[in-house]
Design a protein around this motif. Structure first.
Motif, short mmCIF file in Angstrom:
data_model
loop_
_atom_site.label_atom_id
_atom_site.label_comp_id
_atom_site.label_asym_id
_atom_site.label_seq_id
_atom_site.Cartn_x
_atom_site.Cartn_y
_atom_site.Cartn_z
N SER A 358 87.07 143.18 -76.32
CA SER A 358 87.23 144.05 -77.48
C SER A 358 86.07 145.03 -77.61
O SER A 358 86.26 146.20 -77.98
CB SER A 358 87.36 143.21 -78.75
N ARG A 359 84.85 144.59 -77.32
CA ARG A 359 83.70 145.48 -77.45
C ARG A 359 83.80 146.66 -76.49
O ARG A 359 83.56 147.81 -76.87
CB ARG A 359 82.41 144.70 -77.19
N LEU A 362 86.48 149.10 -77.74
CA LEU A 362 86.04 149.92 -78.87
C LEU A 362 85.01 150.96 -78.43
O LEU A 362 84.99 152.09 -78.94
CB LEU A 362 85.45 149.02 -79.96
N CYS A 387 93.98 145.69 -80.68
CA CYS A 387 93.37 145.17 -81.90
C CYS A 387 94.16 143.99 -82.44
O CYS A 387 93.59 143.02 -82.96
CB CYS A 387 93.28 146.27 -82.95
N LEU A 392 91.19 142.40 -84.50
CA LEU A 392 90.26 143.38 -85.06
C LEU A 392 90.97 144.13 -86.20
O LEU A 392 91.56 145.18 -86.00
CB LEU A 392 89.78 144.35 -83.98
N ASP A 394 89.73 145.47 -89.28
CA ASP A 394 89.09 146.67 -89.82
C ASP A 394 89.22 147.84 -88.85
O ASP A 394 89.51 148.97 -89.27
CB ASP A 394 87.61 146.39 -90.11
N GLU A 395 88.99 147.59 -87.58
CA GLU A 395 89.10 148.65 -86.58
C GLU A 395 90.52 149.18 -86.49
O GLU A 395 90.75 150.39 -86.34
CB GLU A 395 88.63 148.14 -85.22
#
Length: 687
Positions: A358-359, A362, A387, A392, A394-395
């Motif tokens: 995920s990092r 993003l 997401c 995720l 909020d993202e």
């Protein structure tokens, strides 16, 4: 394996690990109410499943390339007086030199006029016009659109020409037909050329082969390629690359490599198209050694990848499960000055999402925005799906807010995200917003929302959403029916019939089978036969969840206790639960990650019974026994680990959570068999 109706299945783990090899059963559906079923594919053994890992694992020590593995080197004697025969022309077919046509403006106007006419009026319009010269006719034939106009004009030329048309006219007509994917007409013209004695040159064969490839007539493409050699026409690299792609699409890996080797031996330097074909073939097979070979060959030959090749290689590395190498290749691509497009970024986001990076995903998203790289709806929705997969929230909300006009896939991803974290009200609000904006829901979004409502024990709202979906013309597919079935195990007593009524609108046969499972009088042979039919009718990716849901229903609705065991037994026989049990020298383990809560409890109970039976035969056991339940990524997930921990507590089983491994429960041999001896009469362990 024939069994009487009163016979119950053998112990699950006795069957799964027999002392002698046994062939797997073949599923055949005898129901007359459904179309001829698709039999389940044979299930590979555990050793076959592990084989690709050993083949594709990159090690530090040098390994033979994919080409060498398929074709071991053999001693070859070369006669210096006779050069090795070539299999392709190293020069592309020369194009006809361009000559200025002074009538080009008038021909362009005539082409636009003829293209605007209905096909039925074209013959009359051509008959009324003066006959064109040879050069004018050729330009007009090449410019008419769509393909039907060009074909009618070609027929007009044949009818009004005193001698057979030359090869060039046939080639131009075939090119127009190829744009319309009309292989039958192209092949008809080719046979006509043979009958009239008109020469078929390299362009003719290349057009026939590429048309067959576009129309998925792969066998015909190979036949015409072989005819080239029979008639003495040597293919150029364009035709050769097209045939490589045909063999790759047919899954004939060795033939592709054989063609590639022979052409390289003849001095051919493959172009980017050929390398793209090889990369795609190795990528679909998940063969990292093959992908590495392609990269090495391109580097050795000095061929620089273009955007298409980079995209193909990225997809290939994703299929091979190499996210780190995909990231490195992307950085090399950017460093080489090749700007990524939407396909590039979508492929990379999918790779990161699959690997749960995920990092990195993003960070890539921020680079897209700062560099103003192109982003389309597919890329936005891929980001939203990523997401949703990794939780995720909020993202995803920030990304969704940036979309000017979200489509049904965007809403589906957001509903899935809210469902995963238990925001039932927000998911319902988003569904209402989608309907008010005129965005029609799809079956996947409805399935995610109904699943979310079911987990929140809001069965009434789930029924309302299902009714709205039917009113909108959505037809329940296997996934939605499986979702409705899972809600049956969550319903209160007064809600079961309502949910079964919904399920009956999507799969009446499944409802009949659920009711059959609740009858004590129905024998195992009948259950087995009907279950076979259901699996054959279901899509492959739904078969295991379907079996899981049926086992859950049997346990939660207090059906006869043997039913859950019978279904787990049949699911194991038909390959739905491959790799359920592993025996090592130091540890035996039970892998429950692909099972539902009810199926996991059933499998554990069957494992305990199998161990009890094995102890009577004085089998040698390891010192440690382990159970793997995995770990959910969402707070609102079904929670197999916590549910199984509660089940172990109820049984007073000696399994304890392993602090070093998340989602693992371990027990020593002495503690486990001491517990089994004390529970000989326990219903959870007894047969």
């Amino acid at each position: 394996m024939a069994m009487a109706s009163s016979t119950s299945p053998k112990l699950l783990f006795d069957l799964q690990f027999p002392s002698k090899p046994s062939s797997r059963a073949t599923i055949v559906c005898n129901s007359s109410r459904a179309p001829p079923p698709q039999p389940l594919p044979p299930t590979p053994s555990l050793s076959d499943q592990l084989k690709p890992l050993a083949v594709t694992l990159l090690k530090d020590s040098p390994k033979p390339s994919a080409i060498d593995e398929l074709h071991p080197p053999k001693p070859i004697w070369i006669n210096p007086s006779r050069p090795k025969p070539s299999v392709l022309s190293l020069r592309r077919h020369e194009r006809r030199p361009y000559s200025h046509n002074p009538n080009l403006p008038s021909i362009a106007r005539l082409s636009r006029s003829l293209s605007s006419l209905p096909d039925s009026d074209l013959p009359a319009a051509l008959a009324a016009a003066p006959p064109p010269s040879r050069d004018d006719a050729l330009v007009l034939l090449n410019s008419l659109r769509p393909w039907s106009k060009a074909h009618l004009f070609f027929l007009y030329l044949k009818a009004n020409c005193s001698s057979p048309l030359e090869t060039l006219f046939y080639n131009v007509a075939m090119k127009a037909l190829r744009a319309g994917r009309q292989f039958s007409l192209v092949e008809q013209l080719a046979h006509e050329m043979l009958d009239l004695g008109v020469e078929l040159d390299n362009v003719t064969y290349s057009t026939i082969i590429t048309t067959a490839k576009r129309c998925h007539e792969f066998d015909k493409a190979i036949l015409w390629f072989e005819r080239m050699y029979e008639t003495g026409v040597m293919p150029d690299e364009v035709t050769y690359s097209a045939v490589l792609d045909v063999y790759a699409k047919l899954g004939k890996k060795e033939e592709v490599i054989g063609l590639y080797e022979r052409a390289r031996a003849a001095g051919w330097i493959p172009d980017q198209v050929a390398f793209s074909v090889l990369a795609k073939m190795f990528g679909q097979a998940g063969d990292y050694d093959g992908i590495r070979y392609v990269l090495q060959e391109m580097d050795n030959l000095g061929v620089k990848p273009n955007l298409i090749v980079y995209n193909t290689l990225l997809e290939a590395l994703g299929n091979a499960g190499k996210p780190g190498l995909a990231r490195s290749l992307f950085e090399d691509m950017v460093s080489a000055g090749v700007s990524p497009d939407e396909k590039t970024l979508t492929a990379l986001i999918k790779i990161y999402g699959k690997a749960r990076w995920s990092r990195d995903a993003l960070q890539l998203w921020e680079r897209m925005r700062s560099n103003k790289w192109p982003m389309d709806f597919i890329l936005y929705n891929t980001l939203l799906s990523m997401c949703a997969d990794v939780g995720l929230v909020d993202e995803a909300e920030r990304l969704f807010g940036e979309m000017k006009k979200p489509d049904r896939w965007s809403y589906t991803a957001m509903i899935k995200i809210y469902g995963s974290v238990g925001k039932v009200e927000r998911a319902l609000q988003l569904f209402d917003e989608m309907l008010h904006r005129g965005v029609e829901p799809n079956v996947m979004g409805v399935t995610c929302l109904i699943q979310c409502l079911g987990k929140g024990k809001r069965i009434g709202d789930a029924v309302k959403v299902f009714d709205i979906a039917l009113q909108r013309g959505i037809k329940p597919d296997d996934r939605l029916c499986c979702c409705l079935l899972s809600l049956v195990s969550l319903c209160e007593d007064g809600e079961v019939d309502i949910m079964l009524g919904c399920l009956e609108k999507g799969n009446a046969r499944l409802v009949e089978f659920v009711k059959m499972l609740g009858s004590e009088e129905v024998g195992f042979a009948v259950v087995k036969e009907e279950f076979q039919g259901l699996l054959n009718e279901a899509s492959v990716d739904v078969r295991r969840p379907l079996c899981n849901c049926l086992i859950d229903v049997c346990r939660t609705r207090n059906y006869p206790s043997k039913r859950a065991r019978e279904l787990l037994y049949l699911g194991t026989v038909y390959g739905l639960y491959a790799g359920l049990h592993e025996k090592g020298s130091d540890e035996w383990s039970l892998n429950l990650r692909s099972l539902s809560v009810g199926a996991a409890k059933t499998a554990f109970e069957e494992w305990m019974k199998a161990l009890s039976s094995s102890s009577e035969n004085e089998e040698v056991f390891p010192q440690v026994f382990a159970v793997h339940t995995g770990s959910g990524i969402h707070k609102f997930s079904q929670g197999l680990t916590s549910a199984f921990a509660e089940h172990l507590k109820e049984l007073a089983a000696p399994f304890q959570q392993d602090e070093g491994r998340t989602g693992w429960f371990v027990a020593s041999k002495d503690d486990l068999f001491s517990w089994l001896e004390s529970r000989t009469a326990s219903p959870a362990v007894a047969a």
